[in-house]
Scaffold this active site. Sequence first.
Site, PDB file in Angstrom:
ATOM      1  N   HIS A  94       0.520  -0.991   0.076  1.00  0.00           N
ATOM      2  CA  HIS A  94      -0.470   0.410   0.018  1.00  0.00           C
ATOM      3  C   HIS A  94       1.343   1.512  -0.034  1.00  0.00           C
ATOM      4  O   HIS A  94       0.778   2.421  -0.952  1.00  0.00           O
ATOM      5  CB  HIS A  94      -0.732   0.362   0.837  1.00  0.00           C
ATOM      6  CG  HIS A  94      -1.964   1.568   1.093  1.00  0.00           C
ATOM      7  ND1 HIS A  94      -1.620   2.684   1.481  1.00  0.00           N
ATOM      8  CD2 HIS A  94      -3.131   1.193   0.556  1.00  0.00           C
ATOM      9  CE1 HIS A  94      -2.461   3.434   1.540  1.00  0.00           C
ATOM     10  NE2 HIS A  94      -3.476   2.914   0.996  1.00  0.00           N
ATOM     11  N   GLY A  95       1.637   1.467   0.743  1.00  0.00           N
ATOM     12  CA  GLY A  95       2.992   2.431   0.908  1.00  0.00           C
ATOM     13  C   GLY A  95       2.672   3.170   1.881  1.00  0.00           C
ATOM     14  O   GLY A  95       3.147   4.363   1.881  1.00  0.00           O
ATOM     15  N   ASP A  96       1.259   3.424   2.542  1.00  0.00           N
ATOM     16  CA  ASP A  96       0.985   4.617   3.541  1.00  0.00           C
ATOM     17  C   ASP A  96      -0.054   3.618   4.926  1.00  0.00           C
ATOM     18  O   ASP A  96      -1.153   4.595   4.420  1.00  0.00           O
ATOM     19  CB  ASP A  96       0.439   5.775   2.628  1.00  0.00           C
ATOM     20  CG  ASP A  96      -0.058   6.632   3.969  1.00  0.00           C
ATOM     21  OD1 ASP A  96       0.785   6.307   5.045  1.00  0.00           O
ATOM     22  OD2 ASP A  96      -0.114   7.936   3.422  1.00  0.00           O
ATOM     23  N   PHE A  97       0.052   2.735   4.833  1.00  0.00           N
ATOM     24  CA  PHE A  97      -0.462   1.910   5.720  1.00  0.00           C
ATOM     25  C   PHE A  97      -0.990   1.728   7.120  1.00  0.00           C
ATOM     26  O   PHE A  97       0.166   2.224   7.917  1.00  0.00           O
ATOM     27  CB  PHE A  97      -0.844   0.381   5.025  1.00  0.00           C
ATOM     28  CG  PHE A  97      -1.681  -0.511   5.701  1.00  0.00           C
ATOM     29  CD1 PHE A  97      -2.444  -0.846   4.612  1.00  0.00           C
ATOM     30  CD2 PHE A  97      -1.569  -1.167   6.983  1.00  0.00           C
ATOM     31  CE1 PHE A  97      -3.448  -2.139   6.094  1.00  0.00           C
ATOM     32  CE2 PHE A  97      -2.227  -1.821   7.451  1.00  0.00           C
ATOM     33  CZ  PHE A  97      -3.188  -2.451   7.336  1.00  0.00           C
TER      34      PHE A  97
ATOM     35  N   ASN B  16      -5.684   6.126   6.067  1.00  0.00           N
ATOM     36  CA  ASN B  16      -6.126   5.006   4.747  1.00  0.00           C
ATOM     37  C   ASN B  16      -6.498   3.460   5.426  1.00  0.00           C
ATOM     38  O   ASN B  16      -6.774   3.265   4.442  1.00  0.00           O
ATOM     39  CB  ASN B  16      -4.937   4.788   4.110  1.00  0.00           C
ATOM     40  CG  ASN B  16      -4.725   6.439   3.068  1.00  0.00           C
ATOM     41  OD1 ASN B  16      -5.085   7.794   3.413  1.00  0.00           O
ATOM     42  ND2 ASN B  16      -2.793   6.517   3.506  1.00  0.00           N
TER      43      ASN B  16
END
Length: 296
Positions: free
Chosen positions: A192-195, A199
């Site tokens: 995801h990269g920004d979990f 979010n």
Amino acid sequence: MGRPVITLEAARRELDLRWPGAVAFASLTEGEESQAFRFARSGQDFVLRINREREGFAKDELAARLFGSAALPIPEVLMIDALDDGSALCISRLVPGETLQIMDKALLDVTLGAVGDVLDAMASVDTSSISGYGRFDGHGTGEAAQWLDFITRIANPKAYDWSSLGLEGVAGWVGQVIAMAGRLPEQRQLVHGDFGSNNVLADGGKITGVIDWSEAMVGDGLYDVANILFWRTWLDCMEQQARYFETDQPERLADGDRLRCYQLRIGLDLIYQSAVEGDADMVEWARRRCGEIAGG
């Protein structure tokens, strides 16, 4: 550039031009990059978002179409369009629940097992429709030929001109990332990269939606766990998740060197972007955090 600013009335007019018949139109909590509004239409609930860039919305649509499932709930994107000022508009389904970031501690406690389940679901999806590694665009094209290339890009002066920033101590952390990078696995998992914070939405102990896929990548799924660990001293919800992994799912944290590499990579990117944007406070916090991680 920050997020665009549009009044409630102007957003409603843009919606009416495209989807007439909306009722109960109201502002939602705004993110760092976009403004959001909720509304109902034909007995269903939706979200209208406005952002300066279309790319993040395109990645949301791609993620929902390719990876969305009961195990990995990603709200369906129904429309993406451009506004006259060049900003982008997106309409997606509204899912019930609240973000992990604002959730009551007791409610988050009963949701932590479901957080782990979603991490496992992301790691198990088929990513063959995405080419390359690292961050991919709205067409599914990754920016790097290998996961190693994405990780070591932090040392590439064409991508990160550290010499122009004059920050002490950074070179040592970059060197640690490069030293550890050669031992990283070449995995093709969804990241995801920004979990882990605003979010991820949950309701009744279940994850109801994973949103904002603008930072999504193909690579090692452990990167999302590292993101939670990196931000644990900044956000209470991250600290709570990190402690849960330590006590209930220690197998996620077994590879300490790998997690340290990823945390430093996350921290260095944050330092660089914050320095470029002139956010001295965030630069200082991220430098302290990298020092803690490197010394741990």
